[in-house]
Design a protein around this motif. Structure first.
Motif, PDB file in Angstrom:
ATOM      1  N   SER A  38      10.946 -17.762  28.614  1.00  0.00           N
ATOM      2  CA  SER A  38      11.701 -16.503  28.608  1.00  0.00           C
ATOM      3  C   SER A  38      11.519 -15.742  29.914  1.00  0.00           C
ATOM      4  O   SER A  38      12.447 -15.085  30.394  1.00  0.00           O
ATOM      5  N   ASN A  42      14.484 -14.567  32.386  1.00  0.00           N
ATOM      6  CA  ASN A  42      14.576 -13.144  32.719  1.00  0.00           C
ATOM      7  C   ASN A  42      14.524 -12.899  34.222  1.00  0.00           C
ATOM      8  O   ASN A  42      15.045 -11.893  34.711  1.00  0.00           O
ATOM      9  N   ASP A 153      18.457 -17.051  24.977  1.00  0.00           N
ATOM     10  CA  ASP A 153      17.014 -17.025  24.736  1.00  0.00           C
ATOM     11  C   ASP A 153      16.726 -17.231  23.248  1.00  0.00           C
ATOM     12  O   ASP A 153      16.740 -16.292  22.468  1.00  0.00           O
ATOM     13  N   VAL A 185      16.909 -21.361  26.306  1.00  0.00           N
ATOM     14  CA  VAL A 185      15.477 -21.354  26.019  1.00  0.00           C
ATOM     15  C   VAL A 185      15.238 -21.807  24.579  1.00  0.00           C
ATOM     16  O   VAL A 185      15.861 -21.302  23.642  1.00  0.00           O
TER      17      VAL A 185
END
Length: 231
Positions: A38, A42, A153, A185
């Protein structure tokens, strides 16, 4: 193409990645919880800033620490789908889908709605939707902002098994139809096998493998995951 060459200190973990991702298809970020999946996505989105390095998308620089350049999130042209749908409760499904959609992108509205199978939901409100339906609307909203990349995600992690299988079916269709890269993800081996064309395998902030799915699954470096408790 997405070019990532970054380093980021995250507590005791030092995240570093130097990879190039093709301009279409699903690339999965895979590994145990806390491996940096993550955090890496990000860094791409702009929610985190690297300590060193750069990220470029289709030749456009998103961040370059040496040049003191860091594009704001709203200028990066990215669609982001989180674990929870984050829909606006006071908007109908149609209102949620059109939120942030450029006028010039209106011609694709029907195609995205049909692709995700949400035609019958347009007049309903989020509180009346199942978890899988909410996530399909969230994916549609992200796509209708005309992004250059779709970031996801763990979008299936909050769903029960039937809804998870339902949404995986739509994601398989989606990956074949849209012409932008998807960075996905997950720590689910099931999702990995069903959706990914390529895999970035992360462990304690390090990219320990990056290859086509079949090559990763057959690699000795992946063997600890085959018989692990990751599902």
């Amino acid at each position: 193409m997405l070019e990532i060459n970054v380093e980021k200190q995250l507590g005791e973990m030092h995240l570093q990645a130097n990879i190039m991702i093709p301009s279409q298809g699903v690339t999965a970020l895979f590994g145990l919880s806390g491996s940096g999946k993550s955090s890496l996505i990000n860094l791409v989105s702009g929610l985190l800033t690297p300590d060193q390095g750069y990220i470029r998308l289709n030749g456009k620089t998103l961040v370059d620490i040496s040049q003191k350049m860091d594009l704001p999130i709203h200028q990066r042209k990215m669609g982001y789908v989180f674990q929870d749908a984050r829909l606006f409760p006071h908007y109908t499904v149609k209102g949620n889908l059109r939120y942030g959609m450029p006028k010039a992108h209106g011609g694709t509205f029907g195609r995205i709605v049909q692709l995700l199978g949400i035609e019958a939901l347009l007049k309903r409100y989020p509180m009346t939707l199942s978890g899988g339906e909410k996530q399909r609307v969230a994916i549609g909203r992200a796509l209708l902002t005309a992004p250059d990349i779709l970031l996801m995600d763990e979008p299936l992690s909050a769903l029960d098994a039937p809804r998870k299988l339902e949404l995986m079916h739509y994601l398989q269709k989606l990956s074949k139809e849209i012409e932008i890269p998807i960075l996905y993800v997950t720590h689910s081996l099931e999702e990995l096998k069903a959706l990914a064309q390529r895999v970035i395998l992360l462990e304690q902030g390090n990219v320990i493998a990056y290859d086509e799915l079949d090559n990763i699954l057959e690699s000795p470096v992946f063997s600890p995951w085959i018989n692990s408790s990751i599902t």
